[in-house]
Design a protein around this motif. Structure first.
Motif, mmCIF file in Angstrom:
data_model
loop_
_atom_site.group_PDB
_atom_site.id
_atom_site.type_symbol
_atom_site.label_atom_id
_atom_site.label_comp_id
_atom_site.label_asym_id
_atom_site.label_seq_id
_atom_site.Cartn_x
_atom_site.Cartn_y
_atom_site.Cartn_z
ATOM 1 N N GLY A 239 -46.761 -69.458 -94.197
ATOM 2 C CA GLY A 239 -47.211 -70.808 -93.864
ATOM 3 C C GLY A 239 -47.323 -71.688 -95.082
ATOM 4 N N GLU A 240 -48.124 -72.730 -94.938
ATOM 5 C CA GLU A 240 -48.227 -73.756 -95.972
ATOM 6 C C GLU A 240 -49.424 -73.527 -96.894
ATOM 7 O OE1 GLU A 240 -46.555 -77.456 -93.218
ATOM 8 O OE2 GLU A 240 -48.704 -76.991 -93.286
ATOM 9 N N LEU A 241 -49.227 -73.888 -98.144
ATOM 10 C CA LEU A 241 -50.318 -74.004 -99.099
ATOM 11 C C LEU A 241 -50.703 -75.471 -99.144
ATOM 12 C CD1 LEU A 241 -48.778 -71.763 -101.901
ATOM 13 C CD2 LEU A 241 -50.845 -71.222 -100.614
ATOM 14 N N VAL A 242 -51.964 -75.770 -98.859
ATOM 15 C CA VAL A 242 -52.386 -77.163 -98.752
ATOM 16 C C VAL A 242 -53.597 -77.416 -99.638
ATOM 17 C CG1 VAL A 242 -51.509 -77.345 -96.392
ATOM 18 C CG2 VAL A 242 -53.908 -76.742 -96.776
ATOM 19 N N THR A 243 -53.804 -78.672 -99.991
ATOM 20 C CA THR A 243 -54.984 -79.074 -100.753
ATOM 21 C C THR A 243 -56.129 -79.373 -99.784
ATOM 22 O OG1 THR A 243 -54.459 -81.436 -100.702
ATOM 23 C CG2 THR A 243 -53.464 -80.123 -102.471
ATOM 24 N N THR A 244 -57.267 -79.678 -100.340
ATOM 25 C CA THR A 244 -58.441 -79.995 -99.508
ATOM 26 C C THR A 244 -58.239 -81.274 -98.699
ATOM 27 O OG1 THR A 244 -59.441 -81.086 -101.418
ATOM 28 C CG2 THR A 244 -60.063 -78.794 -101.024
ATOM 29 N N THR A 245 -57.286 -82.097 -99.097
ATOM 30 C CA THR A 245 -56.989 -83.322 -98.346
ATOM 31 C C THR A 245 -55.882 -83.112 -97.317
ATOM 32 O OG1 THR A 245 -55.374 -84.082 -99.995
ATOM 33 C CG2 THR A 245 -57.686 -84.758 -100.298
ATOM 34 N N GLY A 246 -55.350 -81.873 -97.250
ATOM 35 C CA GLY A 246 -54.297 -81.582 -96.283
ATOM 36 C C GLY A 246 -52.896 -81.752 -96.811
ATOM 37 N N GLU A 247 -52.749 -82.116 -98.076
ATOM 38 C CA GLU A 247 -51.416 -82.303 -98.651
ATOM 39 C C GLU A 247 -50.730 -80.951 -98.828
ATOM 40 O OE1 GLU A 247 -49.262 -83.829 -102.793
ATOM 41 O OE2 GLU A 247 -51.447 -83.934 -102.562
ATOM 42 N N VAL A 248 -49.500 -80.843 -98.340
ATOM 43 C CA VAL A 248 -48.733 -79.605 -98.477
ATOM 44 C C VAL A 248 -48.115 -79.562 -99.867
ATOM 45 C CG1 VAL A 248 -46.811 -78.240 -97.595
ATOM 46 C CG2 VAL A 248 -48.237 -79.552 -96.001
ATOM 47 N N ILE A 249 -48.434 -78.514 -100.633
ATOM 48 C CA ILE A 249 -47.917 -78.414 -102.001
ATOM 49 C C ILE A 249 -47.100 -77.143 -102.225
ATOM 50 C CG2 ILE A 249 -49.731 -79.834 -103.023
ATOM 51 C CD1 ILE A 249 -51.145 -77.276 -103.879
ATOM 52 N N GLY A 250 -46.881 -76.382 -101.160
ATOM 53 C CA GLY A 250 -46.073 -75.172 -101.302
ATOM 54 C C GLY A 250 -46.114 -74.341 -100.036
ATOM 55 N N ARG A 251 -45.444 -73.189 -100.108
ATOM 56 C CA ARG A 251 -45.441 -72.254 -98.983
ATOM 57 C C ARG A 251 -45.785 -70.855 -99.492
ATOM 58 N NH1 ARG A 251 -43.926 -73.770 -94.175
ATOM 59 N NH2 ARG A 251 -43.594 -71.578 -93.582
ATOM 60 N N HIS A 252 -46.202 -69.996 -98.564
ATOM 61 C CA HIS A 252 -46.520 -68.620 -98.924
ATOM 62 C C HIS A 252 -45.881 -67.672 -97.919
ATOM 63 C CE1 HIS A 252 -49.385 -68.076 -95.585
ATOM 64 N NE2 HIS A 252 -49.760 -69.318 -95.805
ATOM 65 N N ASN A 253 -45.840 -66.380 -98.250
ATOM 66 C CA ASN A 253 -45.146 -65.395 -97.416
ATOM 67 C C ASN A 253 -46.051 -64.664 -96.429
ATOM 68 O OD1 ASN A 253 -42.606 -65.845 -98.620
ATOM 69 N ND2 ASN A 253 -43.140 -64.493 -100.336
ATOM 70 N N GLY A 254 -47.361 -64.952 -96.459
ATOM 71 C CA GLY A 254 -48.250 -64.279 -95.510
ATOM 72 C C GLY A 254 -49.691 -64.350 -95.944
#
Length: 375
Positions: A239-254
């Motif tokens: 899924g997505e790696l997000v900041t506290t404001t909801g901004e997507v800054i990357g993805r992860h494998n699990g």
């Protein structure tokens, strides 16, 4: 209950380490009739050689070497010894819940699960079957019966550096009433000296550090190997790696690859360090942020086991110190409950990385009030 100095039949939980071996030597010298018990919990050869898993399995807690050492100590002390196979129950009550918790984005504690759901229960069952009055273990803890409160009390040991009460919060009143902790009043160096004086070969044996079924603490590799053995695929929780404001800054494998407070392995570059703040199993999102974002005053726990008090009534509050991980310094908080097995707490000062899946253990001074599982 009989006093510890009155001869009785005691089943000693023998792990093969210096602590439980010293307990056996001490109780033998006091004239008790002893029976040595070791629970065989995990086949150390299992999963060896799977991708990422080591071939060698020496040095882990509850290894085959520990069984040999426990048997050797029993022979030295001339006491009967039994190896009790509990591998199926261990897998059902410890390993599988551990896997499920990690896949759900939580960080469980296998040793606490083992103590709470298997070790003490099975040791006492076996002790009854062989005619033992009580069991004795090498844990660094203390217990006594408080007549005024009509309750058994669990307390921190004399040697605070070896305190194991954090892993014992799930003990019931019946279990505490039938368990001896002979090392509760001793310092570790004195325990080693006692084992040496008794001529035990394990007197200088190092303490086990690793979890018995997870070599090197590599949880992610274990999960993959275990599921592969079961004929199952690792669930896709990327899924997505997000900041506290909801901004997507990357993805992860699990989400199974993360724990709250984690810094390394995020696969991100940033001018300032980033840490895992929250894991969201439903959306598979992992929220990251600054170190100060890990600080929180709120804690919620379920499956609470009360020890020094029978319960906490709805609306009642209690001032306690709470430990949120093994090496955490207990912090002051106000504890409340809904009257069931849930509890909430507000810390006086923010605490770092309150992690779902870990234990929260409540203290008043050296006494364990109770504990539960953070969610």
């Amino acid at each position: 209950m009989p006093s510890q100095s009155q001869p009785e039949t005691i089943a000693v939980a023998m792990s093969g380490g210096v602590d439980s071996s010293a307990v056996a030597a001490l109780l033998r010298a006091q004239g008790h009739t002893l029976i040595g018990l070791t629970l065989q919990l995990w086949n150390q050869r299992r999963l060896a050689g799977h991708e990422g898993m080591p071939e060698a399995v020496q040095g882990r807690c509850c290894s085959i070497d520990d069984v040999y050492d426990a048997r050797r100590v029993a022979e030295q002390l001339d006491i009967p010894y039994y190896l009790v196979n509990q591998q199926d129950r261990f897998e059902a009550e410890v390993v599988k819940p551990f896997v499920s918790e990690y896949l759900a984005g939580r960080t469980p504690i296998p040793c606490t699960l083992c103590n709470n759901h298997l070790k003490f229960d099975q040791l006492l069952i076996t002790a009854r079957q062989i005619g033992a009055d009580r069991i004795a273990t090498g844990h660094y803890a203390r217990n006594h019966f408080d007549e005024e409160r009509d309750r058994w009390i669990l307390s921190r040991p004399e040697d605070k550096s070896k305190d194991q009460t954090y892993f014992l919060f799930g003990l019931t009143q019946d279990q505490l009433s039938r368990t001896l902790f002979p090392l509760g009043e001793m310092q570790k160096p004195a325990v080693r000296a006692m084992a040496s004086e008794a001529g035990l070969n394990v007197a200088t044996k190092p303490d086990s550090q690793e979890i018995c079924f997870i070599p090197g603490g590599d949880y992610s590799t274990f999960l993959k190997a275990y599921l592969d053995e079961q004929g199952e695929d690792l669930p896709d929780s990327s899924g997505e790696l997000v900041t506290t404001t909801g901004e997507v800054i990357g993805r992860h494998n699990g989400i199974h690859s993360f724990t709250v407070g984690q810094r390394k392995g995020l696969g991100l570059t940033s001018a300032n360090p980033l840490y895992v703040l929250n894991i969201h199993p439903d959306s598979h999102q992992v929220t990251v942020g600054a170190d100060e974002d890990l600080m929180s005053r709120d804690l919620r726990a379920d499956r609470v086991n009360w020890i020094s008090v029978p319960n906490l009534a709805r609306g009642e509050t209690l001032r306690v110190q709470i430990k949120i991980r093994h090496r955490h310094e207990p912090a002051w908080a106000t504890l409340s409950s809904d009257g069931g097995d849930d509890a909430s707490a507000i810390f006086d000062t923010p605490q770092r990385a309150i992690t779902p899946g870990q234990s929260a253990v409540f203290y008043q001074g050296d006494e364990v009030v109770g504990g539960g599982w953070i969610y």
